[in-house]
Design a protein around this motif. Structure first.
Motif, PDB file in Angstrom:
ATOM      1  N   TYR A 115       0.894  -1.169   0.000  1.00  0.00           N
ATOM      2  CA  TYR A 115       0.000   0.000   0.000  1.00  0.00           C
ATOM      3  C   TYR A 115       0.924   1.209   0.000  1.00  0.00           C
ATOM      4  N   SER A 116       1.040   1.863  -1.145  1.00  0.00           N
ATOM      5  CA  SER A 116       2.064   2.882  -1.339  1.00  0.00           C
ATOM      6  C   SER A 116       1.720   4.196  -0.643  1.00  0.00           C
ATOM      7  N   TYR A 117       2.728   5.038  -0.534  1.00  0.00           N
ATOM      8  CA  TYR A 117       2.513   6.378   0.038  1.00  0.00           C
ATOM      9  C   TYR A 117       1.577   7.186  -0.852  1.00  0.00           C
ATOM     10  N   GLU A 118       1.666   6.997  -2.180  1.00  0.00           N
ATOM     11  CA  GLU A 118       0.737   7.683  -3.080  1.00  0.00           C
ATOM     12  C   GLU A 118      -0.698   7.223  -2.832  1.00  0.00           C
ATOM     13  N   GLN A 119      -0.890   5.944  -2.600  1.00  0.00           N
ATOM     14  CA  GLN A 119      -2.235   5.466  -2.248  1.00  0.00           C
ATOM     15  C   GLN A 119      -2.716   6.108  -0.961  1.00  0.00           C
ATOM     16  N   HIS A 120      -1.811   6.245   0.006  1.00  0.00           N
ATOM     17  CA  HIS A 120      -2.159   6.893   1.266  1.00  0.00           C
ATOM     18  C   HIS A 120      -2.616   8.335   1.028  1.00  0.00           C
TER      19      HIS A 120
END
Length: 379
Positions: A115-120
């Protein structure tokens, strides 16, 4: 045949390559957290092996932080980074071996669905478009990333704002436990669904404070358990310092400001193939009232979601012997409230196994949505 290559220079990437000359004997080392000795998380891409049978050997699996986590474990893999499946492994107590024949020239492999930082950031932005959500930047991590809490409630409701229950949900204190981020995504999606009657009642009677990512630095760096300073945030709650665990400091400060009536700290467990919760039995303030609330919550969740169970879990802490550095213990003691650590498996749910995907992001999302039912039961 193309030359094989392994890359991990991306968000949450982590692996060490020992040997890549023979596709039948690719030797890897699971990398430790950059400033601590914890080792279990890996995330990398294997290039150039389309149609070639490969054998991946994780040479130090037996020396990792939770070697029992590799017993019955399946590696998570994807071609498009959107759809993840499982690859069987064998573990002899020292080396974990996975065999597969990639269908394309790039195969991504990870300990659990990332779960990437961009998804966050996308999750924060999406949730913040709701008129019921107010984002607040509490402070910064050691690497300068925002520590954000989402305040979610109905402006109008049957209960005055000052009297509403304060429900806290924090996730990913341990950055490699990415199922926690998926859990929060599912929770927020349902909570902000205006056609869902459970969500409407909850937001009319309570205020949610949701921290989707407690440890963004560790997540981006590809750590299993620690932040940029090598601190395990879920051992820092008794006396967090800005120079070592600012993420806990900021969230703890906000809790002291607004109060807590219910707290859920969302995690993943490497060894146990079940969904379960751990409470605050070992804290000095544990009482029959808290025990009754715990029972209400667990019984309601069992009724609402077959994935949750209360048979397999951690041993109950001895009275007065709780580690007060843990979020659940500190919160329960400080606010005399119901506090749980929610645990999901890295492997699969042994009660409802799915050999193709195991426990994954989507199942974590569904579980996050289902937790609104026991929260409603508490109200």
């Amino acid at each position: 045949m193309n030359l094989l290559h392994i890359s991990s220079a991306f968000d949450s990437g982590a692996i060490e390559v020992l040997s890549l000359t023979d596709p039948a004997d690719i030797q890897l080392r699971i990398r430790s957290d950059h400033a601590a000795d914890f080792a279990q998380w890996f995330h990398f891409c294997l290039h150039g092996a389309a149609g070639v049978p490969v054998t991946l050997r994780f040479m130090n699996a037996g020396q990792c932080s939770y070697p029992a986590g590799f017993k019955g474990y399946q590696v998570v893999a994807s071609y498009d980074r959107q759809h993840w499946f499982r690859i069987d492994t064998q573990f002899d107590g020292q080396v974990m071996t996975a065999r597969t024949t990639p269908a394309t020239q790039a195969l991504y492999l990870a300990y659990f669905e990332p779960y990437s930082y961009e998804q966050h950031l996308d999750l924060l932005a999406s949730a913040s478009t709701s008129p019921h959500t107010t984002p607040e930047r509490l402070g910064a991590s050691l690497d300068g990333r925002d520590i954000t809490v989402l305040r979610v409630t109905h402006a109008q409701g049957s209960v005055p704002l000052a009297e509403r229950k304060k429900i806290w949900v924090i996730a990913r204190q341990h950055p490699g436990e990415t199922m926690a981020a998926w859990f929060v995504e599912g929770l927020l999606e349902r909570l902000l669904d205006t056609s869902d009657s459970v969500s409407r009642v909850l937001l009319e009677q309570s205020v949610f404070y949701v921290v989707p990512n407690m440890n963004p630095d560790g997540a981006v760096r590809g750590n299993l358990r620690t932040n940029a300073a090598g601190a395990d945030l879920n051992r820092a709650w008794e006396s967090p310092a800005l120079e070592g665990a600012p993420e806990v400091f900021w969230v703890r400060q906000k809790m002291l400001e607004v109060g807590v009536d219910v707290s859920l700290d969302v995690h993943g467990d490497e060894g146990l193939p079940y969904v379960f919760v751990a409470g605050s039995e070992g804290t000095p303030g544990y009482s029959p009232r808290i025990a009754e609330l715990e029972a209400t919550f667990k019984n309601a969740w069992i009724a609402a979601c077959p994935d949750f169970q209360d048979t397999h879990h951690y041993s109950v802490g001895a009275p007065g012997k709780a580690n007060m550095g843990l979020a659940t213990h500190w919160v329960a003691q400080q606010f005399a409230c119901l506090a749980f650590t929610v645990e999901m498996p890295f492997k699969d749910n042994a009660n409802l196994p799915d050999p193709h995907v195991g426990w994954n992001g989507e199942r974590s999302r569904k579980l996050g949505a289902s937790v609104l039912q026991p929260l409603l039961a508490l109200l």
